[in-house]
Scaffold this active site. Sequence first.
Site, PDB file in Angstrom:
ATOM      1  N   GLY A   1      -9.321  -5.453   2.786  1.00 33.67           N
ATOM      2  CA  GLY A   1      -7.663  -5.899   2.919  1.00 33.67           C
ATOM      3  C   GLY A   1      -8.044  -6.421   1.618  1.00 33.67           C
ATOM      4  O   GLY A   1      -9.261  -7.241   1.057  1.00 33.67           O
ATOM      5  N   ASN A   2      -6.693  -6.514   0.737  1.00 27.97           N
ATOM      6  CA  ASN A   2      -5.913  -7.621  -0.701  1.00 27.97           C
ATOM      7  C   ASN A   2      -6.665  -9.269  -0.399  1.00 27.97           C
ATOM      8  O   ASN A   2      -6.750  -9.408   0.528  1.00 27.97           O
ATOM      9  CB  ASN A   2      -5.417  -6.772  -1.274  1.00 27.97           C
ATOM     10  CG  ASN A   2      -4.863  -7.349  -2.952  1.00 27.97           C
ATOM     11  OD1 ASN A   2      -5.665  -7.698  -3.419  1.00 27.97           O
ATOM     12  ND2 ASN A   2      -3.739  -6.485  -2.891  1.00 27.97           N
ATOM     13  N   ILE A   3      -6.636  -9.618  -1.725  1.00 27.67           N
ATOM     14  CA  ILE A   3      -6.801 -11.254  -1.984  1.00 27.67           C
ATOM     15  C   ILE A   3      -5.481 -11.929  -1.040  1.00 27.67           C
ATOM     16  O   ILE A   3      -4.631 -10.989  -1.527  1.00 27.67           O
ATOM     17  CB  ILE A   3      -7.594 -11.063  -3.104  1.00 27.67           C
ATOM     18  CG1 ILE A   3      -8.466 -10.558  -4.101  1.00 27.67           C
ATOM     19  CG2 ILE A   3      -7.301 -12.945  -3.292  1.00 27.67           C
ATOM     20  CD1 ILE A   3      -7.774 -10.721  -5.345  1.00 27.67           C
TER      21      ILE A   3
ATOM     22  N   GLU B   1     -16.905  -9.838   6.930  1.00 30.87           N
ATOM     23  CA  GLU B   1     -15.480  -9.598   5.740  1.00 30.87           C
ATOM     24  C   GLU B   1     -16.333  -8.600   4.580  1.00 30.87           C
ATOM     25  O   GLU B   1     -16.801  -9.051   3.993  1.00 30.87           O
ATOM     26  CB  GLU B   1     -15.170 -11.155   5.564  1.00 30.87           C
ATOM     27  CG  GLU B   1     -13.778 -11.292   4.144  1.00 30.87           C
ATOM     28  CD  GLU B   1     -13.085 -12.600   3.964  1.00 30.87           C
ATOM     29  OE1 GLU B   1     -14.490 -13.762   4.142  1.00 30.87           O
ATOM     30  OE2 GLU B   1     -12.657 -13.027   3.458  1.00 30.87           O
TER      31      GLU B   1
ATOM     32  N   THR C   1      -7.885 -15.177   8.340  1.00 28.39           N
ATOM     33  CA  THR C   1      -7.656 -15.708  10.186  1.00 28.39           C
ATOM     34  C   THR C   1      -7.947 -14.641  10.551  1.00 28.39           C
ATOM     35  O   THR C   1      -8.121 -15.443  12.476  1.00 28.39           O
ATOM     36  CB  THR C   1      -5.815 -15.765   9.572  1.00 28.39           C
ATOM     37  OG1 THR C   1      -5.087 -16.088   7.879  1.00 28.39           O
ATOM     38  CG2 THR C   1      -4.805 -15.801  11.079  1.00 28.39           C
TER      39      THR C   1
ATOM     40  N   GLY D   1      -5.052 -11.561   4.582  1.00 33.62           N
ATOM     41  CA  GLY D   1      -5.174 -12.258   5.943  1.00 33.62           C
ATOM     42  C   GLY D   1      -6.548 -11.930   6.921  1.00 33.62           C
ATOM     43  O   GLY D   1      -6.386 -12.799   8.126  1.00 33.62           O
TER      44      GLY D   1
HETATM   45  C1  LIG Z   1     -16.861  -7.132  -1.769  1.00 31.96           C
HETATM   46  C2  LIG Z   1     -15.692  -8.167  -2.591  1.00 31.96           C
HETATM   47  C3  LIG Z   1     -15.631  -9.028  -2.534  1.00 31.96           C
HETATM   48  C4  LIG Z   1     -14.666  -9.190  -3.528  1.00 31.96           C
HETATM   49  C5  LIG Z   1     -13.932 -10.669  -4.017  1.00 31.96           C
HETATM   50  N1  LIG Z   1     -13.500 -10.606  -5.561  1.00 31.96           N
HETATM   51  C6  LIG Z   1     -13.065 -11.850  -5.091  1.00 31.96           C
HETATM   52  C7  LIG Z   1     -11.673 -11.420  -5.565  1.00 31.96           C
HETATM   53  C8  LIG Z   1     -10.952 -13.231  -4.979  1.00 31.96           C
HETATM   54  O1  LIG Z   1     -10.519 -14.011  -5.585  1.00 31.96           O
HETATM   55  C9  LIG Z   1     -12.741 -13.772  -4.589  1.00 31.96           C
HETATM   56  C10 LIG Z   1     -13.075 -14.225  -2.803  1.00 31.96           C
HETATM   57  O2  LIG Z   1     -12.411 -12.815  -2.434  1.00 31.96           O
HETATM   58  O3  LIG Z   1     -13.776 -13.442  -5.064  1.00 31.96           O
HETATM   59  C11 LIG Z   1     -13.821  -9.293  -6.569  1.00 31.96           C
HETATM   60  O4  LIG Z   1     -13.726  -9.860  -7.425  1.00 31.96           O
HETATM   61  N2  LIG Z   1     -15.325  -8.506  -5.889  1.00 31.96           N
HETATM   62  C12 LIG Z   1     -15.608  -8.697  -4.848  1.00 31.96           C
HETATM   63  N3  LIG Z   1     -15.863  -7.596  -4.443  1.00 31.96           N
END
Ligand SMILES: Cc1cc2cn([C@H]3C[C@H](O)[C@@H](CO)O3)c(=O)nc2[nH]1
Length: 218
Positions: free
Chosen positions: A16-18, A92, A24, A21
């Site tokens: 899911g997006n940043i 996650e 949670t 949820g």
């Molecule tokens: C698997 C994966 C997770 C992930 C999270 N992120 C960033 C988005 C959020 O701001 C932060 C934690 O999810 O890291 C990213 O840039 N590249 C990612 N790749």
Amino acid sequence: FGTDGKTEKHTVCVEGNIGSGKTTLLEYFSTYPYTEVTKEPVEKWRNIKGMNALEYMYKDASRWGLTFQTYVQLTMLQIHTQPQVKRVKMMERSIYSAKYCFVENLYQSGKMPEIEYTVLTEWFDFLLKTQDIKVDLIVYLKTKPETDLRRIKERCRPEEKQIPLEYLETLHNLHEDWLIKKKFPLPAPVLVLNGEYEKEEMIKEYESYTPHILRGPA
Ligand SMILES: Cc1cc2cn([C@H]3C[C@H](O)[C@@H](CO)O3)c(=O)nc2[nH]1
């Protein structure tokens, strides 16, 4: 999930997006006796021998995108391949969303040059071929980017302060392209949850979908 549900082990990836949820949901399922939950190793990304790769990436994605996403790919692979003790492992995100959502976003937005994208892709393809990465179910927390933005502001992670709505919209579309439109390979069936509710409603929604196995034998 298997019929007897006694011996088999299962892996569930929560996507899911940043701000959609995921934390949670994972915190809720960490209370189930037969489930082990592994959150995103954000603390590792923030502290590589004292260097904050996440902060670097948000400050200058063109310069640090490859560094950050290479480390994400490694840390996610470590989680995929770590020995599983309990019957259900919930993660996650995954090495898949790392590639199909985040790396794809850097490449499509011109922040990652073709050569870096190609090197990461060859690593990704080789790892999928040679490593034991098994996913049995993807849970997709579907939300509106506006909702994500509001929650990010409420949560206020320092590195995420400047995230614009456009970035969340792009990431949302990439999740939809992969999980709904199947533009990239899907390693497992997708269960779509409506992530728009507040916490209490969300818990009722988890409960309505929780297959018997997550509750353990009656
Ligand atoms: C698997 C994966 C997770 C992930 C999270 N992120 C960033 C988005 C959020 O701001 C932060 C934690 O999810 O890291 C990213 O840039 N590249 C990612 N790749």
